[in-house]
Design a protein around this motif. Structure first.
Motif, PDB file in Angstrom:
ATOM      1  N   LEU A 278       2.075 -15.076 -13.528  1.00  0.00           N
ATOM      2  CA  LEU A 278       3.492 -14.397 -12.585  1.00  0.00           C
ATOM      3  C   LEU A 278       2.850 -13.671 -11.192  1.00  0.00           C
ATOM      4  CD1 LEU A 278       5.988 -13.560 -15.679  1.00  0.00           C
ATOM      5  CD2 LEU A 278       5.415 -15.792 -14.378  1.00  0.00           C
ATOM      6  N   ASP A 279       2.525 -12.369 -11.513  1.00  0.00           N
ATOM      7  CA  ASP A 279       1.518 -11.834  -9.584  1.00  0.00           C
ATOM      8  C   ASP A 279       1.783 -12.605  -9.273  1.00  0.00           C
ATOM      9  OD1 ASP A 279       3.619  -9.935 -11.695  1.00  0.00           O
ATOM     10  OD2 ASP A 279       1.408  -8.997 -12.057  1.00  0.00           O
ATOM     11  N   TYR A 280       1.161 -13.649  -9.470  1.00  0.00           N
ATOM     12  CA  TYR A 280       0.338 -14.442  -8.401  1.00  0.00           C
ATOM     13  C   TYR A 280       0.534 -16.237  -7.953  1.00  0.00           C
ATOM     14  CZ  TYR A 280      -3.778 -11.190  -8.857  1.00  0.00           C
ATOM     15  OH  TYR A 280      -4.896 -10.419  -8.624  1.00  0.00           O
ATOM     16  N   ARG A 281       2.151 -16.332  -8.534  1.00  0.00           N
ATOM     17  CA  ARG A 281       2.823 -17.469  -8.447  1.00  0.00           C
ATOM     18  C   ARG A 281       3.204 -17.132  -6.783  1.00  0.00           C
ATOM     19  NH1 ARG A 281       7.035 -18.747 -13.294  1.00  0.00           N
ATOM     20  NH2 ARG A 281       5.486 -19.208 -14.310  1.00  0.00           N
ATOM     21  N   ASN A 282       3.392 -18.720  -6.433  1.00  0.00           N
ATOM     22  CA  ASN A 282       3.033 -18.953  -4.407  1.00  0.00           C
ATOM     23  C   ASN A 282       1.842 -18.428  -3.469  1.00  0.00           C
ATOM     24  OD1 ASN A 282       5.486 -19.617  -5.108  1.00  0.00           O
ATOM     25  ND2 ASN A 282       6.807 -17.707  -5.786  1.00  0.00           N
ATOM     26  N   SER A 283       0.657 -18.038  -4.229  1.00  0.00           N
ATOM     27  CA  SER A 283      -0.293 -17.486  -4.092  1.00  0.00           C
ATOM     28  C   SER A 283      -1.325 -18.607  -3.442  1.00  0.00           C
ATOM     29  CB  SER A 283      -0.589 -16.326  -4.456  1.00  0.00           C
ATOM     30  OG  SER A 283      -0.893 -16.622  -5.719  1.00  0.00           O
ATOM     31  N   GLY A 284      -0.908 -19.491  -4.214  1.00  0.00           N
ATOM     32  CA  GLY A 284      -2.256 -20.395  -3.814  1.00  0.00           C
ATOM     33  C   GLY A 284      -3.329 -21.153  -5.153  1.00  0.00           C
ATOM     34  N   VAL A 285      -3.141 -20.385  -6.094  1.00  0.00           N
ATOM     35  CA  VAL A 285      -4.029 -20.423  -6.820  1.00  0.00           C
ATOM     36  C   VAL A 285      -3.606 -21.355  -7.957  1.00  0.00           C
ATOM     37  CG1 VAL A 285      -4.404 -19.518  -9.553  1.00  0.00           C
ATOM     38  CG2 VAL A 285      -3.599 -18.244  -7.985  1.00  0.00           C
ATOM     39  N   LEU A 286      -3.038 -22.136  -8.076  1.00  0.00           N
ATOM     40  CA  LEU A 286      -3.042 -23.352  -8.664  1.00  0.00           C
ATOM     41  C   LEU A 286      -3.305 -24.862  -7.602  1.00  0.00           C
ATOM     42  CD1 LEU A 286      -2.237 -25.333 -10.923  1.00  0.00           C
ATOM     43  CD2 LEU A 286       0.028 -25.463 -10.315  1.00  0.00           C
ATOM     44  N   GLN A 287      -2.852 -24.611  -6.488  1.00  0.00           N
ATOM     45  CA  GLN A 287      -3.514 -25.882  -5.746  1.00  0.00           C
ATOM     46  C   GLN A 287      -4.786 -25.515  -5.182  1.00  0.00           C
ATOM     47  OE1 GLN A 287      -0.864 -23.562  -5.081  1.00  0.00           O
ATOM     48  NE2 GLN A 287       0.535 -24.140  -3.686  1.00  0.00           N
ATOM     49  N   LYS A 288      -5.311 -24.613  -5.220  1.00  0.00           N
ATOM     50  CA  LYS A 288      -6.942 -23.942  -5.402  1.00  0.00           C
ATOM     51  C   LYS A 288      -7.584 -24.821  -6.694  1.00  0.00           C
ATOM     52  CE  LYS A 288      -7.110 -20.085  -2.210  1.00  0.00           C
ATOM     53  NZ  LYS A 288      -5.591 -20.861  -1.722  1.00  0.00           N
ATOM     54  N   LEU A 289      -6.634 -24.381  -7.434  1.00  0.00           N
ATOM     55  CA  LEU A 289      -7.517 -25.338  -8.988  1.00  0.00           C
ATOM     56  C   LEU A 289      -7.455 -26.880  -8.771  1.00  0.00           C
ATOM     57  CD1 LEU A 289      -6.374 -23.108 -11.689  1.00  0.00           C
ATOM     58  CD2 LEU A 289      -8.499 -23.287 -11.453  1.00  0.00           C
ATOM     59  N   ILE A 290      -6.294 -27.239  -8.477  1.00  0.00           N
ATOM     60  CA  ILE A 290      -6.162 -28.840  -8.478  1.00  0.00           C
ATOM     61  C   ILE A 290      -7.332 -28.962  -7.592  1.00  0.00           C
ATOM     62  CG2 ILE A 290      -4.696 -30.732  -7.947  1.00  0.00           C
ATOM     63  CD1 ILE A 290      -2.437 -28.913  -8.239  1.00  0.00           C
ATOM     64  N   GLN A 291      -8.009 -28.413  -6.490  1.00  0.00           N
ATOM     65  CA  GLN A 291      -8.613 -28.629  -5.735  1.00  0.00           C
ATOM     66  C   GLN A 291     -10.363 -29.242  -5.881  1.00  0.00           C
ATOM     67  OE1 GLN A 291      -7.397 -26.404  -2.422  1.00  0.00           O
ATOM     68  NE2 GLN A 291      -7.239 -28.502  -1.422  1.00  0.00           N
ATOM     69  N   PHE A 292     -10.135 -27.823  -6.709  1.00  0.00           N
ATOM     70  CA  PHE A 292     -11.606 -27.422  -7.606  1.00  0.00           C
ATOM     71  C   PHE A 292     -11.683 -28.620  -9.165  1.00  0.00           C
ATOM     72  CE2 PHE A 292     -14.492 -25.558 -10.499  1.00  0.00           C
ATOM     73  CZ  PHE A 292     -15.809 -25.568  -9.607  1.00  0.00           C
ATOM     74  N   ALA A 293     -10.815 -28.905  -9.437  1.00  0.00           N
ATOM     75  CA  ALA A 293     -11.028 -29.629 -10.565  1.00  0.00           C
ATOM     76  C   ALA A 293     -11.207 -31.458 -10.007  1.00  0.00           C
ATOM     77  CB  ALA A 293      -9.444 -29.385 -11.529  1.00  0.00           C
ATOM     78  N   THR A 294     -10.662 -31.043  -9.012  1.00  0.00           N
ATOM     79  CA  THR A 294     -10.883 -32.288  -8.937  1.00  0.00           C
ATOM     80  C   THR A 294     -11.882 -33.529  -8.139  1.00  0.00           C
ATOM     81  OG1 THR A 294      -7.820 -33.144  -8.080  1.00  0.00           O
ATOM     82  CG2 THR A 294      -9.862 -34.447  -7.031  1.00  0.00           C
ATOM     83  N   GLN A 295     -12.481 -31.788  -6.965  1.00  0.00           N
ATOM     84  CA  GLN A 295     -13.552 -32.588  -6.833  1.00  0.00           C
ATOM     85  C   GLN A 295     -14.543 -32.722  -7.969  1.00  0.00           C
ATOM     86  OE1 GLN A 295     -14.223 -29.109  -4.017  1.00  0.00           O
ATOM     87  NE2 GLN A 295     -12.623 -29.847  -2.433  1.00  0.00           N
ATOM     88  N   PHE A 296     -14.352 -31.203  -8.693  1.00  0.00           N
ATOM     89  CA  PHE A 296     -15.858 -31.194 -10.046  1.00  0.00           C
ATOM     90  C   PHE A 296     -15.267 -32.905 -10.456  1.00  0.00           C
ATOM     91  CE2 PHE A 296     -16.561 -30.612 -14.655  1.00  0.00           C
ATOM     92  CZ  PHE A 296     -17.601 -30.138 -14.565  1.00  0.00           C
ATOM     93  N   PHE A 297     -14.632 -33.206 -10.841  1.00  0.00           N
ATOM     94  CA  PHE A 297     -14.499 -34.850 -11.375  1.00  0.00           C
ATOM     95  C   PHE A 297     -14.484 -35.767 -10.760  1.00  0.00           C
ATOM     96  CE2 PHE A 297     -11.113 -32.619 -14.430  1.00  0.00           C
ATOM     97  CZ  PHE A 297     -12.060 -32.800 -15.450  1.00  0.00           C
ATOM     98  N   CYS A 298     -14.666 -35.667  -9.590  1.00  0.00           N
ATOM     99  CA  CYS A 298     -14.963 -36.505  -8.642  1.00  0.00           C
ATOM    100  C   CYS A 298     -16.504 -36.841  -9.048  1.00  0.00           C
ATOM    101  CB  CYS A 298     -14.497 -36.130  -7.035  1.00  0.00           C
ATOM    102  SG  CYS A 298     -12.918 -36.844  -6.451  1.00  0.00           S
ATOM    103  N   SER A 299     -17.225 -35.315  -8.457  1.00  0.00           N
ATOM    104  CA  SER A 299     -18.878 -35.631  -9.084  1.00  0.00           C
ATOM    105  C   SER A 299     -19.288 -36.310 -10.143  1.00  0.00           C
ATOM    106  CB  SER A 299     -19.599 -34.575  -8.686  1.00  0.00           C
ATOM    107  OG  SER A 299     -18.804 -33.744  -9.568  1.00  0.00           O
ATOM    108  N   ARG A 300     -17.969 -36.255 -11.180  1.00  0.00           N
ATOM    109  CA  ARG A 300     -18.318 -36.329 -12.165  1.00  0.00           C
ATOM    110  C   ARG A 300     -18.736 -38.273 -12.749  1.00  0.00           C
ATOM    111  NH1 ARG A 300     -18.273 -33.768 -17.689  1.00  0.00           N
ATOM    112  NH2 ARG A 300     -19.833 -31.416 -16.557  1.00  0.00           N
ATOM    113  N   ILE A 301     -17.848 -39.199 -11.538  1.00  0.00           N
ATOM    114  CA  ILE A 301     -18.173 -40.703 -12.058  1.00  0.00           C
ATOM    115  C   ILE A 301     -18.317 -40.716 -11.102  1.00  0.00           C
ATOM    116  CG2 ILE A 301     -15.526 -39.864 -13.991  1.00  0.00           C
ATOM    117  CD1 ILE A 301     -13.968 -41.185 -11.298  1.00  0.00           C
ATOM    118  N   LEU A 302     -18.954 -40.400 -10.099  1.00  0.00           N
ATOM    119  CA  LEU A 302     -19.545 -40.794  -9.066  1.00  0.00           C
ATOM    120  C   LEU A 302     -20.066 -42.065  -9.722  1.00  0.00           C
ATOM    121  CD1 LEU A 302     -19.102 -40.313  -6.080  1.00  0.00           C
ATOM    122  CD2 LEU A 302     -21.735 -39.122  -6.593  1.00  0.00           C
TER     123      LEU A 302
END
Length: 236
Positions: A93-117
């Motif tokens: 709750l203290d980190y909402r609206n600080s971009g944590v979720l967005q950065k996690l989404i980017q990290f996960a997307t890049q991770f899975f892109c490399s997995r199914i390459l």
């Protein structure tokens, strides 16, 4: 919030299932927002097998869950997609609206892109929500997401939404919009979170209202995101 230093990790399969520190922290992160905490955690661990974790120094401030082992592949107009379900997301709750979720989404997307390459397939990630804050977070970072901000969708998107519901075992009545449906398991938000949702951004709140989403009645929307838009030959 200032002085955030985020690092990211991925826990999979047995490491994910048996990490007690992660599970205890998950309880802390969601207990202020939900009444049915134990039930929700049981479902998270039943459905998902992968957790992406964001830390600010040593503190876990966000977790993004996926069901990678149960990923599916299908063809839409001769293009192969590998679909991976994003089963839950939570931030401190203290980190909402600080971009944590967005950065996690980017990290996960890049991770899975490399997995199914090597699979000659296109990555498609998807989730279910009735939360306007979640929609806002995903739209900020996902290069291509359907349904669009005005509720419209492509013909490919309609076909994909149908396929994703089938993969999720959703056989309940569709809403009037092909991306919406009704479930018998409405979220049990805490009083705190209900008040928080009432103050959600107008854009996303009105978007859900226009699609007829009543969270307390069990209405949900499925949405998906891609790293790039559909090719012109596939767009209606």
């Amino acid at each position: 919030m200032t002085d955030i230093y985020l690092t990211f990790d991925c826990y999979e399969n047995e490491v994910f299932q048996h990490n007690s520190t992660l599970k205890f922290r998950l309880y802390d992160l969601i207990r202020q927002s939900y009444k049915n905490v134990a039930e929700l955690i049981d479902r998270i661990y039943l459905v998902n097998d992968t957790a992406f974790v964001a830390r600010d120094h040593d503190k876990i401030v966000g977790i993004l869950f996926f069901s990678f082992k149960n990923r599916t592949s299908f063809l839409i107009r001769d293009e192969k997609f590998t679909a991976i379900y994003n089963g839950y997301a939570v931030t401190d709750l203290d980190y909402r609206n600080s971009g944590v979720l967005q950065k996690l989404i980017q990290f996960a997307t890049q991770f899975f892109c490399s997995r199914i390459l090597a699979d000659d397939s296109r990555l498609l990630l998807y989730a279910i929500t009735s939360n306007p804050y979640a929609l806002r977070a995903y739209r900020k970072v996902c290069p291509y997401m359907e349904p669009f901000e005005n509720g419209s969708f492509t013909e490919n998107g309609r076909l994909i939404a149908h396929q994703l519901k089938h993969d999720l075992g959703i056989n309940r009545q569709d809403g009037e919009h092909p991306f919406t449906f009704n479930t018998s398991l409405p979220q049990r938000y805490s009083d705190f979170e209900q008040e928080n949702l009432s103050n959600a951004p107008d854009k996303e709140r009105l978007f859900l209202k226009a699609l007829g989403i009543n969270e307390q009645a069990g209405d949900r929307i499925v949405f998906f995101w891609l790293t790039t838009p559909f090719q012109s030959r596939l767009t209606d």
